[in-house]
Design a protein around this motif. Structure first.
Motif, PDB file in Angstrom:
ATOM      1  N   LEU A 149      -5.814  -6.388   3.592  1.00 35.19           N
ATOM      2  CA  LEU A 149      -4.849  -6.158   2.524  1.00 35.19           C
ATOM      3  C   LEU A 149      -5.263  -4.999   1.615  1.00 35.19           C
ATOM      4  CD1 LEU A 149      -2.237  -7.236   1.217  1.00 35.19           C
ATOM      5  CD2 LEU A 149      -3.664  -8.712  -0.211  1.00 35.19           C
ATOM      6  N   ILE A 150      -6.581  -4.751   1.470  1.00 37.77           N
ATOM      7  CA  ILE A 150      -7.037  -3.721   0.537  1.00 37.77           C
ATOM      8  C   ILE A 150      -7.415  -2.421   1.243  1.00 37.77           C
ATOM      9  CG2 ILE A 150      -7.878  -5.441  -1.097  1.00 37.77           C
ATOM     10  CD1 ILE A 150     -10.734  -4.727  -0.199  1.00 37.77           C
ATOM     11  N   GLY A 151      -7.115  -2.319   2.537  1.00 40.28           N
ATOM     12  CA  GLY A 151      -7.527  -1.138   3.298  1.00 40.28           C
ATOM     13  C   GLY A 151      -6.807   0.134   2.914  1.00 40.28           C
ATOM     14  N   THR A 152      -5.591   0.003   2.408  1.00 37.79           N
ATOM     15  CA  THR A 152      -4.824   1.182   2.013  1.00 37.79           C
ATOM     16  C   THR A 152      -3.940   0.827   0.835  1.00 37.79           C
ATOM     17  OG1 THR A 152      -3.141   2.770   2.717  1.00 37.79           O
ATOM     18  CG2 THR A 152      -3.068   0.632   3.762  1.00 37.79           C
ATOM     19  N   SER A 153      -3.616   1.818   0.047  1.00 41.45           N
ATOM     20  CA  SER A 153      -2.779   1.576  -1.135  1.00 41.45           C
ATOM     21  C   SER A 153      -1.423   1.007  -0.738  1.00 41.45           C
ATOM     22  CB  SER A 153      -2.589   2.877  -1.911  1.00 41.45           C
ATOM     23  OG  SER A 153      -1.970   3.865  -1.102  1.00 41.45           O
ATOM     24  N   THR A 154      -0.915   1.394   0.437  1.00 41.44           N
ATOM     25  CA  THR A 154       0.397   0.938   0.886  1.00 41.44           C
ATOM     26  C   THR A 154       0.436  -0.575   1.040  1.00 41.44           C
ATOM     27  OG1 THR A 154       0.428   2.977   2.173  1.00 41.44           O
ATOM     28  CG2 THR A 154       2.226   1.438   2.536  1.00 41.44           C
ATOM     29  N   ASN A 155      -0.629  -1.149   1.599  1.00 35.56           N
ATOM     30  CA  ASN A 155      -0.672  -2.600   1.785  1.00 35.56           C
ATOM     31  C   ASN A 155      -0.575  -3.324   0.448  1.00 35.56           C
ATOM     32  OD1 ASN A 155      -1.115  -1.814   4.391  1.00 35.56           O
ATOM     33  ND2 ASN A 155      -3.113  -2.781   4.615  1.00 35.56           N
ATOM     34  N   LEU A 156      -1.277  -2.817  -0.550  1.00 35.69           N
ATOM     35  CA  LEU A 156      -1.240  -3.443  -1.873  1.00 35.69           C
ATOM     36  C   LEU A 156       0.134  -3.269  -2.529  1.00 35.69           C
ATOM     37  CD1 LEU A 156      -4.799  -2.408  -3.065  1.00 35.69           C
ATOM     38  CD2 LEU A 156      -3.985  -4.753  -2.828  1.00 35.69           C
ATOM     39  N   ILE A 157       0.761  -2.128  -2.298  1.00 38.80           N
ATOM     40  CA  ILE A 157       2.118  -1.918  -2.826  1.00 38.80           C
ATOM     41  C   ILE A 157       3.088  -2.920  -2.197  1.00 38.80           C
ATOM     42  CG2 ILE A 157       4.071  -0.304  -2.856  1.00 38.80           C
ATOM     43  CD1 ILE A 157       1.988   1.945  -2.942  1.00 38.80           C
ATOM     44  N   ILE A 158       2.997  -3.074  -0.881  1.00 46.07           N
ATOM     45  CA  ILE A 158       3.887  -4.006  -0.181  1.00 46.07           C
ATOM     46  C   ILE A 158       3.646  -5.434  -0.670  1.00 46.07           C
ATOM     47  CG2 ILE A 158       4.381  -5.023   2.092  1.00 46.07           C
ATOM     48  CD1 ILE A 158       3.858  -2.158   3.232  1.00 46.07           C
ATOM     49  N   ASN A 159       2.390  -5.768  -0.936  1.00 41.31           N
ATOM     50  CA  ASN A 159       2.096  -7.094  -1.486  1.00 41.31           C
ATOM     51  C   ASN A 159       2.774  -7.279  -2.845  1.00 41.31           C
ATOM     52  OD1 ASN A 159       0.691  -9.668  -1.377  1.00 41.31           O
ATOM     53  ND2 ASN A 159      -0.618  -8.866  -2.989  1.00 41.31           N
ATOM     54  N   SER A 160       2.853  -6.211  -3.621  1.00 43.49           N
ATOM     55  CA  SER A 160       3.557  -6.274  -4.908  1.00 43.49           C
ATOM     56  C   SER A 160       5.042  -6.561  -4.694  1.00 43.49           C
ATOM     57  CB  SER A 160       3.407  -4.950  -5.663  1.00 43.49           C
ATOM     58  OG  SER A 160       2.064  -4.665  -5.917  1.00 43.49           O
ATOM     59  N   PHE A 161       5.647  -5.890  -3.696  1.00 37.77           N
ATOM     60  CA  PHE A 161       7.059  -6.137  -3.386  1.00 37.77           C
ATOM     61  C   PHE A 161       7.266  -7.589  -2.961  1.00 37.77           C
ATOM     62  CE2 PHE A 161       7.231  -1.446  -1.921  1.00 37.77           C
ATOM     63  CZ  PHE A 161       7.412  -1.024  -3.226  1.00 37.77           C
ATOM     64  N   VAL A 162       6.342  -8.078  -2.154  1.00 37.65           N
ATOM     65  CA  VAL A 162       6.427  -9.467  -1.661  1.00 37.65           C
ATOM     66  C   VAL A 162       6.418 -10.442  -2.838  1.00 37.65           C
ATOM     67  CG1 VAL A 162       5.182 -11.252  -0.375  1.00 37.65           C
ATOM     68  CG2 VAL A 162       5.409  -8.962   0.592  1.00 37.65           C
ATOM     69  N   GLU A 163       5.485 -10.242  -3.775  1.00 38.75           N
ATOM     70  CA  GLU A 163       5.390 -11.131  -4.935  1.00 38.75           C
ATOM     71  C   GLU A 163       6.630 -11.009  -5.820  1.00 38.75           C
ATOM     72  OE1 GLU A 163       0.604 -11.468  -5.680  1.00 38.75           O
ATOM     73  OE2 GLU A 163       1.629  -9.691  -6.440  1.00 38.75           O
ATOM     74  N   ASP A 164       7.137  -9.778  -6.001  1.00 37.50           N
ATOM     75  CA  ASP A 164       8.336  -9.587  -6.824  1.00 37.50           C
ATOM     76  C   ASP A 164       9.564 -10.260  -6.214  1.00 37.50           C
ATOM     77  OD1 ASP A 164       6.942  -8.182  -8.671  1.00 37.50           O
ATOM     78  OD2 ASP A 164       7.664  -6.189  -8.089  1.00 37.50           O
ATOM     79  N   ALA A 165       9.573 -10.375  -4.889  1.00 36.17           N
ATOM     80  CA  ALA A 165      10.701 -11.026  -4.212  1.00 36.17           C
ATOM     81  C   ALA A 165      10.593 -12.550  -4.259  1.00 36.17           C
ATOM     82  CB  ALA A 165      10.776 -10.561  -2.766  1.00 36.17           C
ATOM     83  N   GLY A 166       9.531 -13.058  -4.894  1.00 39.20           N
ATOM     84  CA  GLY A 166       9.359 -14.504  -5.023  1.00 39.20           C
ATOM     85  C   GLY A 166       8.723 -15.165  -3.809  1.00 39.20           C
ATOM     86  N   LEU A 167       8.125 -14.360  -2.928  1.00 40.43           N
ATOM     87  CA  LEU A 167       7.465 -14.898  -1.734  1.00 40.43           C
ATOM     88  C   LEU A 167       5.980 -15.094  -2.000  1.00 40.43           C
ATOM     89  CD1 LEU A 167       9.114 -12.488   0.865  1.00 40.43           C
ATOM     90  CD2 LEU A 167       9.759 -14.874   0.442  1.00 40.43           C
ATOM     91  N   PRO A 168       5.298 -15.942  -1.203  1.00 41.96           N
ATOM     92  CA  PRO A 168       3.848 -16.103  -1.367  1.00 41.96           C
ATOM     93  C   PRO A 168       3.140 -14.773  -1.085  1.00 41.96           C
ATOM     94  CG  PRO A 168       4.756 -17.837   0.040  1.00 41.96           C
ATOM     95  CD  PRO A 168       5.841 -16.835  -0.169  1.00 41.96           C
TER      96      PRO A 168
END
Length: 575
Positions: free
Chosen positions: A145-164
């Motif tokens: 998850l921390i290998g690239t900035s993109t992965n962390l950005i996508i995780n932010s989108f996931v959390e904002d969408a109300g997903l785990p």
């Protein structure tokens, strides 16, 4: 309805600016956010939430602490290991080590750290290794998850969408397959890369450096040729001083003895090269422990003019150690401490605290004071402390003992308290552009979802791929993300593609994870263009590459990478 139209207009304006203008992506995204704010689509509280997102803060902390990791002996160890063997062997070692490092630290930081090591490698032209370095870092970035900035950005989108939130090893299974196959393909493809080696010799290399052969050095009793000191890239052995006598014409069969003073001509990177040669002590080595180098030009009014470093007591007066001297293209001789300084001489210094605090007071002595990007390596003890500290932070996060954001914050404070990092290091490394892009991208993605625009666009995609089902929609999401990555950079691609992919998953009534993974891997699939991914851009000029070099080896890698990802996503993340 007008909100959807305005968000669509902003979206199209962002894509157009990224494609046809030379504006920095951070400026484009910031401008889009400003328009959204002044048009009433977002308020200050929404912006504050996006720009202080936990994944973004984690990314910033990772980038800052990576400045300490770059100073450790780990990079020197990797450098030594990639300097031996045939090209295929070196690519395999470089690929695996880079991918591993990139999986636990930001992959851009890994590439920045290893570019210098590759330029200093003595066996192969950097142009044969730099594109493979970038691609291996991309592979490694997909492992965690921390290998690239993109992965962390996508995780932010996931959390904002109300997903785990995504787990640390969520992409690892697919990432491992991509990394192994990718490195195997890189080995034969690397032979197609150009050889743009610009190794120069002697008088073309202006800096003058000195190193001493240690009493227990493995270099003792071996000739210059046996120790490979004649084959150093951009570093030329000009002279040896033995028992006070100068030997300016050193033949390859000259045998070294303890306490020989070796005088080299080289560039600034040569300081790090000499630090990596076992059994040599660089002039001023005892003072070198992770500091950033400073370059100064001696003023005509300087009190050190017409004096040597020793007679002027340079170290005591300025709290700085001189490790290299340059005088135009003139070949200097004699020991570094015995050179008579003149106005216009350029010195590379390792500054102490007193030098840093009294910079303004040195204007009479030095015409110009420049901070260099190159830094000295930490000693073995501090290197181990830095590495073990970082491992402890990651382990604490994986074992749920301490959230990674808290662990990184505490680790950064410790690095500052011990002097391993300084405020100037953080100021130099602080990722303003990434903060602007990520915070703005989060805002745009949030608007696409909240106004219903992404849902409408998702419905259009579902209609376009009618009959292909959820799998076809997932493939479409991946391909759209891949194309956007090559055209408008990885972070922008993730921001634009995620809302569409998520809306298609909702439209089909399936688990959104396959679509999230399609965006995650698609956003890292930049192999054909030097502009789509930051690591590609970093090596572009250093390797003297042309666009066709990326196309030549990027197309087969992109095809294999895409086939693997599209095949494996439904296996590990079923609909």
């Amino acid at each position: 309805m007008w909100e959807q139209g305005l968000v669509l207009a902003i979206l199209l304006a962002v894509i157009t600016c990224l494609l046809v203008t030379r504006l920095k992506p951070s400026i484009v995204f910031a401008g889009a956010t400003v328009i959204a704010y002044f048009s009433g689509l977002m308020d200050v509280s929404d912006l504050a939430v996006n720009f202080t997102n936990s994944s973004l803060v984690t990314l910033v902390l990772l980038i800052l602490v990576s400045a300490a990791l770059e100073k450790t002996r780990l990079i020197s160890w990797v450098s030594r290991n990639i300097s031996t063997g045939h090209l295929g062997t070196v690519i395999a070692k470089l690929g695996l080590s880079t991918a591993f490092l990139s999986s636990f630290t930001n992959n851009t930081a890994v590439v920045v750290s290893l570019i210098g090591a590759i330029k200093r490698n003595q066996q192969h032209a950097p142009s044969k290794l730099l594109i493979p370095l970038s691609y291996a870092a991309i592979f490694g970035g997909t492992l965690t998850l921390i290998g690239t900035s993109t992965n962390l950005i996508i995780n932010s989108f996931v959390e904002d969408a109300g997903l785990p939130a995504l787990t640390f090893f969520a992409p690892t299974t697919i990432g491992l397959a991509v990394m192994i196959v990718g490195v195997l393909i890189l080995i034969p493809l690397s032979y197609l890369l150009p050889n743009t080696d610009e190794q120069t010799q002697g008088g073309d290399l202006p800096y003058f450096l000195e190193a001493i052969v240690e009493d227990d050095s493995p270099l003792i009793g071996k000739s210059i040729a046996q120790n490979n000191l004649r084959e150093l890239r951009k570093l030329y052995l000009a002279e040896v001083i033995r028992s006070g006598h100068s030997l300016p014409s050193v033949t390859p069969d000259f045998v070294l003895e303890a306490n020989d003073h070796l005088l080299f001509c080289g560039d600034v990177e040569s300081v790090s090269t000499l630090q990596e040669i076992s059994g040599l002590t660089l002039f001023g080595q005892k003072e070198l422990n992770g500091q950033n180098f400073v370059e100064v030009v001696v003023s005509s009014s300087a009190s050190v003019c017409n004096k040597t470093l020793k007679s002027s007591r340079f170290r005591e007066r300025f709290d700085a150690v001189v490790v290299a001297i340059r005088r135009g293209h003139e070949r200097l001789d004699g020991g570094l401490g015995n050179i008579v300084l003149t106005a216009g001489d350029t010195l590379v210094l390792v500054p102490g605290k007193q030098f840093e605090s009294q910079r303004d007071e040195h204007s009479r002595e030095f015409v110009l004071i420049n901070d260099l990007d190159t830094s000295a390596k930490l000693d073995s003890q501090k290197s181990w402390l830095v590495l073990l500290g970082f491992i402890a932070v990651i382990a604490g996060a994986l074992l749920h003992l301490c959230p990674i954001i808290k662990g990184l914050a505490g680790y950064l404070i410790l690095l500052l308290a011990t002097g391993i990092l300084t405020i100037s290091d953080l100021r130099r490394r602080f990722p303003v552009d990434i903060i602007m892009i990520v915070g703005s991208a989060l805002s745009i993605a949030q608007l696409m979802i909240s106004t219903g625009l992404s849902q409408k666009m998702g419905a259009m995609f579902i209609h376009a791929f009618n009959g292909w089902g959820a799998f076809g929609a997932m493939v479409a999401t991946y391909l759209v993300t891949l194309v956007l990555t090559e055209l408008v950079t990885n972070n922008a691609a993730a921001a634009l593609a995620f809302p569409i992919g998520y809306s298609m998953a909702v439209g089909y009534g399936v688990d959104p994870m396959p679509f999230i993974m399609a965006v995650l891997f698609g956003a890292s699939a930049s192999f054909i263009s030097p502009y789509g991914y930051q690591t590609n851009l970093l090596v572009y000029n250093v390797g003297n590459y042309k666009l066709r070099d990326y196309v030549r080896i990027g197309i087969p890698i992109s095809l294999v990478y895409s086939t693997l990802v599209i095949t494996l996503i439904p296996v590990f993340f079923p609909f």
